[in-house]
Design a protein around this motif. Structure first.
Motif, PDB file in Angstrom:
ATOM      1  N   SER A 108       4.470  19.052 -95.360  1.00 13.79           N
ATOM      2  CA  SER A 108       3.404  19.664 -95.288  1.00 13.79           C
ATOM      3  C   SER A 108       3.607  20.145 -93.659  1.00 13.79           C
ATOM      4  N   GLU A 109       3.700  21.235 -93.858  1.00  6.71           N
ATOM      5  CA  GLU A 109       2.990  22.421 -92.037  1.00  6.71           C
ATOM      6  C   GLU A 109       1.912  21.084 -91.396  1.00  6.71           C
ATOM      7  N   GLU A 110       1.278  21.070 -92.339  1.00  3.00           N
ATOM      8  CA  GLU A 110      -0.519  20.534 -91.355  1.00  3.00           C
ATOM      9  C   GLU A 110       1.024  18.663 -90.716  1.00  3.00           C
ATOM     10  N   ARG A 111       0.996  18.002 -91.645  1.00  2.31           N
ATOM     11  CA  ARG A 111       1.448  16.840 -91.418  1.00  2.31           C
ATOM     12  C   ARG A 111       3.142  16.831 -90.668  1.00  2.31           C
ATOM     13  N   GLU A 131       0.241  23.185 -79.376  1.00  2.00           N
ATOM     14  CA  GLU A 131       0.158  23.359 -81.148  1.00  2.00           C
ATOM     15  C   GLU A 131      -0.151  24.386 -82.011  1.00  2.00           C
ATOM     16  N   ARG A 135       3.559  25.214 -84.418  1.00  3.10           N
ATOM     17  CA  ARG A 135       2.897  25.503 -85.899  1.00  3.10           C
ATOM     18  C   ARG A 135       4.104  26.706 -86.025  1.00  3.10           C
TER      19      ARG A 135
END
Length: 178
Positions: A108-111, A131, A135
């Motif tokens: 995932s994008e978050e991971r 960050e 992202r």
């Protein structure tokens, strides 16, 4: 997972999706050799990927990468962790699809952002970025590369590769695929 030892397994995906971690553990579980394509290139040319880009440029790096991919792709009994951009250049995805089993390891994008924040100093494209910048780069990079990655024979999760237990469970799940 029943794959001939003559058939290389190519692990593809965006940076920090876990290609090296998963690939190394998969190779060990299958009794195969593990090859990290970027490390292989660095050893062959005695230059870091960062230095190759700086001294020779991306076009020359991609030429070298394609040649080394075809070299390691001829090895028997290998699991190859490719660079994030490998499938996107020089007909590399067509080569991998024709030569072996391709696995798109997704995270995932978050991971991905969390992993890059933890290790961004060793990734030239992310070094020194905030960050939010990481992202945005991840979102853009995945959008650009998705059409190449989606061509993989298997799409598999690289979400849970944070510790030995997760890695082992992820490899076992993969090996249980039909």
């Amino acid at each position: 997972m029943d794959v001939s030892t003559e058939t290389p397994i190519f692990i593809i995906g965006y940076m920090a999706c876990g290609k090296t971690t998963f690939g190394r553990a998969l190779a060990s579980a299958m009794g195969r050799d593990f090859i990290d394509l970027d490390f292989y290139i660095e050893q062959r040319f005695r230059l870091s990927i960062r230095d190759i880009f700086a001294q020779k440029g991306e076009v020359e790096f991609r030429r070298m990468e394609a040649a080394m991919l075809r070299e390691v792709g001829e090895f028997s009994n290998a699991v190859v962790a490719c660079g994030g951009g490998t499938p996107c250049h020089a007909g590399n995805m067509d080569y991998m699809l024709g030569r072996g089993l391709t696995v798109w390891l997704q995270a995932s994008e978050e991971r991905t952002v969390a992993r890059l924040m933890a290790n961004n100093a060793r990734r030239p494209l992310m070094a020194g970025k905030s960050e939010d910048e990481i992202r945005a780069a991840v979102r853009e990079g995945l959008t650009e590369r998705r059409t190449h990655y989606e061509r993989a024979a298997i799409i598999f999760s690289g979400e849970e590769l944070e510790d030995r237990r997760q890695i082992s469970r992820t490899v076992d799940t993969f090996l249980a695929l039909p």
